[in-house]
Design a protein around this motif. Structure first.
Motif: not given
Ligand code: PGA
Length: 264
Positions: A6-7, A204-208, A236-238
């Motif tokens: 989501r945005r 973002d890194r943890a999510v990847a 979007r950022a995460a």
């Protein structure tokens, strides 16, 4: 794993609240696993609105929280008991006897206390839907790196990174707890459905690692990959470090078309 992007964090909160509300409406006796931290605050706010304005009924819902700091009284402003009351429970019609949060002040005998928490989850019929946040180090609950992927509720020592991350929420004069009681990864994987939320660049890194990395106790959220029904809602950022973002969006559209029940 269903990945919904989501945005922004507001849309993540609305999507998460929509999923939880649909689960409560579909099963009024839902056993709901809950998370704390800054991420789900907006979801709780939206659930309170749905209760107040749309009559979303929590009278028969049972809840189990993931974790609590060891040593903090329920009245302490940084305890997860306090957080849950402030953000959700005092605004909705859930009977207090249906609420379960690990007791941060249990006076020793931790093993038997943690076993009793597990037994209470079983006695309630198991968790139908477990809400999760994710730490910068990829933890879910307080399952820090090297937590057994089969672990049950127990006391965990917090990493220095987690202590530093959460320090911002405590008053400067407060002593920051260094341990917590947390559901284990095995406990979480037994829930029938998982809903992990993440927003902001810091995740973002943890999510990847959780979504596209190897399954590893070094980032315990990666255990979601072996769960049969896990949904991840990201802004979007995460999501920015995910390689297959476009594919996930196509999957979501196709899921909506072919199995709309999956999205509730
Ligand atoms: P946060 O915490 O929502 O405050 O970022 C998440 C977590 O550490 O599990």
């Amino acid at each position: 794993m269903l990945v919904i992007i989501r945005r922004d964090s507001r849309q993540v909160s609305e999507e998460a609240a929509r999923i939880v509300a649909a689960a409560v409406r579909a099963k009024p006796t839902l056993v709901l696993g809950l998370a704390t931290g800054s991420t789900p605050v907006g979801m709780y706010h939206e659930l309170v609105r749905l209760h107040t304005e749309d009559g979303l009924d929590f009278a028969k819902v049972t809840t189990f929280n993931l974790d609590e700091y060891l040593g903090l009284a329920a009245e302490h402003e940084q305890s997860y008991h306090y957080y849950m009351n402030e953000h959700l429970f005092r605004h909705i019609n859930i009977p207090p006897k249906n609420v379960h949060i690990p007791d941060g002040q249990v006076p020793g005998g931790y093993e038997s206390y943690c076993e009793s928490y597990e037994r209470q989850i079983q006695a309630a019929g198991g968790i139908d839907l477990q809400v999760l946040g994710i730490g910068k180090n990829g933890h879910i609950g307080f399952n820090e790196p090297a937590s057994s992927l089969a672990s049950k509720t127990r006391v965990k020592t917090l990493t220095m990174e987690t202590i530093a991350d959460n320090r911002r929420l405590f008053k400067p004069e407060d002593t920051m707890p260094t341990c917590a009681i947390t559901m284990g990864i095995g406990t979480i994987l037994q829930a029938r459905r998982l809903l992990l939320l993440a927003s902001g660049k810091g995740k973002d890194r943890a999510v990847a690692k959780a979504v596209e990395g190897p399954i590893t106790a070094s980032a315990t959220a990666s255990a979601l990959q072996i769960h049969p029904d896990a949904t991840v809602v990201l802004d979007r950022a995460a999501a920015s470090r995910l390689r297959n973002r476009t594919y996930y969006q196509r999957v979501l559209k196709m899921t909506a078309k072919l199995t709309p029940n999956r999205l509730w």
